[in-house]
Write a protein that holds these residues in place. Structure first.
Motif, PDB file in Angstrom:
ATOM      1  N   LEU A   1       0.780  -1.696   0.155  1.00 64.08           N
ATOM      2  CA  LEU A   1       0.883   0.425   0.034  1.00 64.08           C
ATOM      3  C   LEU A   1       0.465   1.341   0.253  1.00 64.08           C
ATOM      4  N   ILE A   2       0.249   2.463  -0.705  1.00 65.17           N
ATOM      5  CA  ILE A   2       0.816   3.482  -0.129  1.00 65.17           C
ATOM      6  C   ILE A   2       0.355   4.607   0.452  1.00 65.17           C
ATOM      7  N   VAL A   3      -0.635   4.468   0.802  1.00 65.18           N
ATOM      8  CA  VAL A   3      -1.804   4.885   2.131  1.00 65.18           C
ATOM      9  C   VAL A   3      -2.196   3.245   2.652  1.00 65.18           C
ATOM     10  N   PRO A   4      -1.970   3.289   4.434  1.00 64.93           N
ATOM     11  CA  PRO A   4      -2.950   2.212   4.516  1.00 64.93           C
ATOM     12  C   PRO A   4      -4.060   2.925   5.283  1.00 64.93           C
ATOM     13  N   LYS A   5      -4.688   1.659   5.822  1.00 64.98           N
ATOM     14  CA  LYS A   5      -6.015   2.290   6.243  1.00 64.98           C
ATOM     15  C   LYS A   5      -5.537   3.687   6.818  1.00 64.98           C
ATOM     16  N   GLN A   6      -6.477   4.467   6.856  1.00 65.06           N
ATOM     17  CA  GLN A   6      -6.636   5.711   7.356  1.00 65.06           C
ATOM     18  C   GLN A   6      -8.995   6.090   8.047  1.00 65.06           C
ATOM     19  N   LYS A   7      -8.783   5.562   9.204  1.00 61.46           N
ATOM     20  CA  LYS A   7     -10.747   5.232   9.382  1.00 61.46           C
ATOM     21  C   LYS A   7     -10.685   7.749   9.467  1.00 61.46           C
ATOM     22  N   LYS A   8     -11.651   7.409   8.469  1.00 55.12           N
ATOM     23  CA  LYS A   8     -12.544   8.709   9.200  1.00 55.12           C
ATOM     24  C   LYS A   8     -13.783   9.121   8.644  1.00 55.12           C
ATOM     25  N   GLY A   9     -14.159   8.776  10.500  1.00 57.24           N
ATOM     26  CA  GLY A   9     -15.559   8.617  10.816  1.00 57.24           C
ATOM     27  C   GLY A   9     -15.992   7.572  10.458  1.00 57.24           C
TER      28      GLY A   9
END
Length: 350
Positions: free
Chosen positions: A320-328
Motif C-alpha cells: 500500500l502507498i497509504v495504509p488504512k485511514q479511519k474517517k468517521g
C-alpha cells in the motif's frame, strides 16, 4: 467514427458524399442548411462538409466549445481534391479522418496542426494513448508552442513510462515543460533554492507554464458502515488523498467487500465520478498476506480487513502507498495500479 454526418450543397457534392459511404456505410447524408448543423453537431462524432470553407466557418462558429468535446470537422471541395482537417484534428480525429478521405478520393489531406507538420508527437494524443489526464488544459497552448519552437518537450515523470525520442526526460521537475505525477505538489520537500533562498513552490526558479499529466494509477479500498452517504465517502477519500499529497484525478477505481457492493452511498459515489467499483468475497480478502487483522471487521464480515486487502487485490500490487485511514464511518486505503504504457506494455506504477 461511430456517427458521421456528410453535408453537401451541389449535385457534384452529393456524388462525393455517396463515395464516402465506402468509408462510412452508416453515414447520414443531407443537403446543407444552416439550421441543421446545430442538431448534427450534438449527435455526431464527425461532420464532413463538401463546400467552401467560409460557409463552414460561419455555420460552426457559434457551436465551437473546446478540443475535448467538439466533433471532428473536415471540409472537402466538391471535386474531392482536398480534405481539410478544420476542427478537432487530434483528439477528435479530424487529421486521421482527412487522410482516410483523401485516400478514398485520390485527393490530398490538408493538415495544419503544428506538431504534425513538424513531425512531432502530439502531446494530447500521446497523453490519451497512455491513460494520462491533462489537468491544466489552459497551459497546453503555451507548452505546445515552446515544444514546437524547441523541437522537443522536457518531461519530468515519476512513474515507469516510455517516452518518445522527442520527449526529453529531466530529473528535476523545475526544468520540465510537462510533469507526469499523481502527486498534488511535486515540489513538496524540495530543498530551498540556492539562488532565491525560497522553496521551489514559489515558482521563482522553475519553467514558466508547466502542464500536468495525471496517470490513472490510484486504487482506493473502501470500507464503510451501512447507510454512509455519498458526501461522507467523498470527503473521506478527498481528505485522505490530500493528506498524502495525492490528486483525486489520478483515481482509477474503487474496491470493497462484496456485501458492500450495492451500498447506496458507495455506489452513488462511484457513479458520480465514473469510477469502477470492484468487489471481493471474504475468502478472496482473506488470501492477502501482510494484513493486520481487525477484530471489528472479522466480527462484522468474516474478513480480516476490507479497505487494505481490497485495494491490494484490485491494484495487483503487494504493498500500500497509504495504509488504512479511519474517517468517521469510512475507512480508506490506497494502492498503485499497474500502468499501461503504449510503448512499454504493462509496468508497475511504483
Amino acid at each position: 467514427m461511430n456517427n458521421v454526418a456528410v453535408l453537401h450543397i451541389t449535385d457534384n457534392g452529393r456524388k462525393i458524399a455517396d463515395r464516402l459511404l465506402e468509408l462510412f456505410p452508416g453515414a447520414v447524408i443531407s443537403k446543407f442548411r444552416p439550421d441543421i448543423v446545430d442538431v448534427l453537431w450534438k449527435e455526431n462524432d464527425a461532420i464532413i462538409f463538401i463546400m467552401a470553407a467560409g460557409i463552414v466557418v460561419r455555420a460552426i462558429a457559434p457551436l465551437l466549445k473546446d478540443k475535448k468535446s467538439d466533433p471532428a470537422v473536415v471540409v472537402l471541395d466538391e471535386q474531392g481534391k482536398f480534405a481539410v482537417s478544420l476542427v478537432s484534428g487530434h483528439l477528435g480525429g479530424a487529421n486521421e479522418l482527412a487522410k482516410e478521405i483523401a485516400g478514398i478520393l485520390g485527393g490530398e489531406a490538408v493538415i495544419t496542426t503544428a506538431s504534425d507538420v513538424n513531425n512531432l508527437p502530439s502531446i494530447d494524443l500521446w497523453a490519451r494513448d497512455n491513460d494520462l489526464i491533462i489537468e491544466n488544459w489552459d497551459v497546453l497552448p503555451l507548452v505546445g508552442t515552446r515544444y514546437v519552437n524547441n523541437g522537443g518537450l522536457r518531461v519530468y515523470c515519476d512513474i515507469p513510462l516510455a517516452l518518445p525520442p522527442e520527449f526529453l526526460r529531466v530529473s528535476d521537475p523545475r526544468f520540465a515543460d510537462a510533469i507526469i505525477t499523481n502527486k498534488r505538489d511535486v515540489y513538496a520537500g524540495s530543498p530551498r533554492c540556492s539562488i532565491t533562498g525560497e522553496g521551489c513552490s514559489t515558482e521563482a526558479c522553475r519553467v514558466k507554464g508547466q502542464v500536468y499529466l495525471r496517470p490513472l494509477n490510484l486504487v482506493a479500498g473502501i470500507g464503510c458502515n451501512s447507510g454512509t452517504p455519498l458526501d461522507e465517502i467523498e470527503a473521506a477519500l478527498q481528505t485522505t488523498l490530500e493528506e498524502h499529497n495525492l490528486v483525486f484525478s489520478s483515481l482509477l477505481s474503487l474496491a470493497t467487500i462484496d456485501i458492500k457492493g450495492n451500498e447506496p452511498g458507495l455506489r452513488a459515489f462511484a457513479d458520480k465520478h465514473g469510477l469502477t467499483l470492484q468487489v471481493f468475497s471474504t475468502a478472496d480478502l482473506n488470501t492477502v498476506a501482510g494484513i493486520e487483522p481487525s477484530e471489528v471487521v472479522i466480527k462484522a464480515t468474516g474478513a480480516i480487513g476490507v479497505a487494505e486487502p481490497a485495494a491490494l487485490l484490485a491494484s495487483g500490487d503487494d504493498k500500500l502507498i497509504v495504509p488504512k485511514q479511519k474517517k468517521g464511518n469510512v475507512t480508506v486505503a490506497i494502492a498503485l495500479k499497474t500502468v499501461r504504457s503504449a510503448e512499454l506494455g504493462v509496468r508497475n506504477g511504483e
